[in-house]
Design a protein around this motif. Structure first.
Motif, short mmCIF file in Angstrom:
data_model
loop_
_atom_site.label_atom_id
_atom_site.label_comp_id
_atom_site.label_asym_id
_atom_site.label_seq_id
_atom_site.Cartn_x
_atom_site.Cartn_y
_atom_site.Cartn_z
N ALA A 223 14.14 -9.91 20.96
CA ALA A 223 14.27 -11.24 21.56
C ALA A 223 13.01 -11.65 22.32
N GLN A 224 12.38 -10.72 23.05
CA GLN A 224 11.20 -11.09 23.84
C GLN A 224 10.06 -11.55 22.93
N ALA A 225 9.80 -10.78 21.87
CA ALA A 225 8.72 -11.16 20.95
C ALA A 225 9.02 -12.51 20.28
N ARG A 226 10.29 -12.71 19.95
CA ARG A 226 10.65 -13.97 19.30
C ARG A 226 10.50 -15.14 20.27
N LEU A 227 10.85 -14.96 21.52
CA LEU A 227 10.69 -16.03 22.51
C LEU A 227 9.23 -16.32 22.79
N VAL A 228 8.37 -15.30 22.77
CA VAL A 228 6.92 -15.54 22.94
C VAL A 228 6.40 -16.40 21.80
N ASN A 229 6.79 -16.05 20.56
CA ASN A 229 6.37 -16.88 19.43
C ASN A 229 6.91 -18.30 19.54
N LEU A 230 8.12 -18.42 20.06
CA LEU A 230 8.71 -19.75 20.24
C LEU A 230 7.91 -20.57 21.23
N ALA A 231 7.50 -19.95 22.36
CA ALA A 231 6.71 -20.67 23.35
C ALA A 231 5.37 -21.11 22.77
N MET A 232 4.72 -20.23 22.01
CA MET A 232 3.45 -20.59 21.39
C MET A 232 3.63 -21.73 20.39
N GLY A 233 4.72 -21.65 19.60
CA GLY A 233 4.97 -22.72 18.64
C GLY A 233 5.23 -24.05 19.30
N LEU A 234 5.99 -24.06 20.37
CA LEU A 234 6.25 -25.31 21.08
C LEU A 234 4.98 -25.85 21.73
N GLY A 235 4.12 -24.94 22.21
CA GLY A 235 2.84 -25.40 22.78
C GLY A 235 1.97 -26.08 21.73
N LEU A 236 1.89 -25.51 20.54
CA LEU A 236 1.13 -26.14 19.47
C LEU A 236 1.75 -27.46 19.04
N ALA A 237 3.09 -27.49 19.00
CA ALA A 237 3.77 -28.74 18.63
C ALA A 237 3.49 -29.83 19.65
N LYS A 238 3.41 -29.47 20.92
CA LYS A 238 3.10 -30.46 21.97
C LYS A 238 1.70 -31.03 21.78
N GLU A 239 0.73 -30.17 21.39
CA GLU A 239 -0.63 -30.64 21.18
C GLU A 239 -0.72 -31.56 19.96
N LYS A 240 0.08 -31.26 18.93
CA LYS A 240 0.03 -32.04 17.69
C LYS A 240 0.97 -33.24 17.70
N ALA A 255 10.71 -23.88 15.45
CA ALA A 255 11.05 -23.31 16.75
C ALA A 255 12.55 -23.29 16.97
N HIS A 256 13.23 -24.35 16.47
CA HIS A 256 14.69 -24.37 16.59
C HIS A 256 15.33 -23.21 15.85
N GLY A 257 14.79 -22.88 14.68
CA GLY A 257 15.30 -21.71 13.96
C GLY A 257 15.04 -20.41 14.70
N GLU A 258 13.86 -20.31 15.35
CA GLU A 258 13.55 -19.13 16.15
C GLU A 258 14.52 -18.97 17.31
N VAL A 259 14.91 -20.11 17.91
CA VAL A 259 15.88 -20.07 19.02
C VAL A 259 17.20 -19.51 18.54
N LYS A 260 17.65 -19.94 17.37
CA LYS A 260 18.92 -19.44 16.85
C LYS A 260 18.85 -17.94 16.60
N LEU A 261 17.74 -17.48 16.02
CA LEU A 261 17.60 -16.05 15.77
C LEU A 261 17.55 -15.26 17.06
N ALA A 262 16.83 -15.79 18.07
CA ALA A 262 16.76 -15.10 19.36
C ALA A 262 18.14 -15.02 20.01
N LEU A 263 18.91 -16.11 19.93
CA LEU A 263 20.26 -16.09 20.50
C LEU A 263 21.14 -15.07 19.78
N GLN A 264 21.00 -14.97 18.44
CA GLN A 264 21.79 -14.00 17.69
C GLN A 264 21.41 -12.58 18.09
#
Length: 407
Positions: A223-240, A255-264
């Motif tokens: 979950a921690q690694a997946r949440l880190v990737n999620l934060a990076m993805g959202l940061g890039l999405a904010k820039e774009k 990122a929404h899919g990553e959230v679902k996987l992290a929750l699971q």
């Protein structure tokens, strides 16, 4: 749960050396046998051993008594009692080797690491009031006249009364056996129980540490690694977001899919710690849930009119869960069953499968870990798994009722 035992009226068989299968020496005879020579050797050794013990007691402990008016008196006395414990250990070994007396070793003093002077004085007081050390001191103190007597009688009888020496040696050795059992045995059943609980406490601590490491590893790698990737993805999405809205929208969807996987993953981790169905609905529903995930059809029968405390309920759940995982991975079974019921103040679990069998406690860390976990709470774990099957695993746990209002 009771194991199948032989009839108490079984016959006592005789071994090659003339002894019986329960450790008792055979009746004394005119003919000398190995037991007689062992008793004679023990009686002749009584004199030097008793002289050494008496000198130790007088020199060390009496010196400690006289020096109690000084600073070093009490520590010296405590050290003397600790040394007396070692003399008692040697005497128990001698009696076990020569007299066949099997006496349990007393539990060790529960030394604790203290801070400052309070810890030192607590340990000093514990050593000074050690009942095992004081009984060994009494044993060594009264042994000198007895050692002189047994040495004299045995040596004289060896030359003058040798035809009846086996009977004389047996009578004197029986007195020695009584002394060892009376003065060198553990204090009582409570002391032996304390030793068992100290060992079980170590198992509980090791198991808890292993569980914490597993949870930390699962969080870090999952979950921690997946949440880190999620934060990076959202940061890039904010820039774009302003430059390329469509690309930003795709990144947000990813990122929404990553959230679902992290929750699971977090749900799976929480289920491994303590499943919600066990807390909300009890052992019956939780076992049915874990059985539904088994690759083998499992019939679950739970006959419980109440719920035990959470700790026992959790151990029962994880025991069945581990056993069903073993059935899925290793048994080759076509069907299995889980039965749970209460018998007075015990919770009993029986897991059966028709697989290939051959399961053993020493076959891997899984079964051994289950046995240690149950033993740590005064439970039992028995495997009956002949080659070719079927396999029957029976677990027994102490039953403790829940407090009113406890979930």
């Amino acid at each position: 749960m009771t194991e199948r035992q032989s009839s108490p009226s079984r016959a006592v068989t005789t071994g090659r050396d003339g002894g019986t299968d329960d450790g008792r020496p055979p009746p004394a005879r005119l003919a000398y046998d190995v037991h007689t020579w062992k008793e004679i050797a023990h009686l002749l050794a009584n004199l030097p051993v008793s002289v050494f013990g008496f000198v130790y007691v007088v020199t060390v402990l009496f010196t400690g008594f006289w020096l109690t008016v000084t600073v070093i008196g009490f520590p010296l006395l405590a050290a003397g009692l600790l040394g007396a414990r070692q003399l008692g250990k040697l005497e128990r070994a001698r009696a076990r080797a020569l007299l066949g007396v099997r006496v349990d070793e007393p539990s060790r003093l529960p030394w604790r690491t203290g801070n400052g002077g309070n810890g030192f004085f607590a340990q000093l007081w514990m050593g000074l009031k050690d009942p095992v050390g004081w009984r060994t001191v009494l044993y060594d103190f009264i042994r000198l006249p007895w050692g002189v007597l047994t040495f004299t009688i045995t040596l004289t009888s060896l030359f003058v009364l040798w035809p009846v020496l086996p009977f004389i040696a047996r009578g004197l050795a029986n007195v020695d056996r009584a002394m060892v059992r009376g003065l060198l045995s553990p204090s009582d059943e409570l002391e032996r129980r304390i030793a068992e609980l100290e060992s079980d406490r170590g198992v509980v601590v090791d198991t808890a540490a292993a569980d914490l490491r597993r949870i930390e590893r699962d969080l870090h790698d999952g979950a921690q690694a997946r949440l880190v990737n999620l934060a990076m993805g959202l940061g890039l999405a904010k820039e774009k977001l302003l430059e390329d809205p469509e690309y930003a929208q795709a990144m947000v969807a990813e990122a929404h899919g990553e959230v679902k996987l992290a929750l699971q993953e977090l749900r799976d981790l929480a289920r491994g710690i303590h499943p919600a169905v066990l807390t909300d609905r009890g052992l019956d529903a939780a076992l049915s849930s874990v059985a539904s995930r088994c690759t083998v059809p499992v019939k679950v029968t739970a006959d419980l009119d109440a719920r035990p405390v959470q700790a026992i309920e959790g151990i029962a759940y994880f025991t069945v869960s581990e056993l069903l995982q073993n059935i899925s991975k290793h048994s080759g079974a076509r069907s299995a069953s889980v039965d749970v019921w209460r018998a007075e103040n015990r919770l009993l679990i029986q897991v059966w499968d028709d697989g290939r069998g051959g399961a053993r406690l020493d076959g891997g860390t899984g079964m051994r870990g289950l046995a240690e976990r149950l033993d740590a709470v005064d439970g039992l774990f028995v495997i009956d798994s002949p080659p070719g099957g079927p396999t029957v695993v029976t677990a027994e746990l102490p039953w403790r009722d829940r407090a009113p209002g406890e979930r």
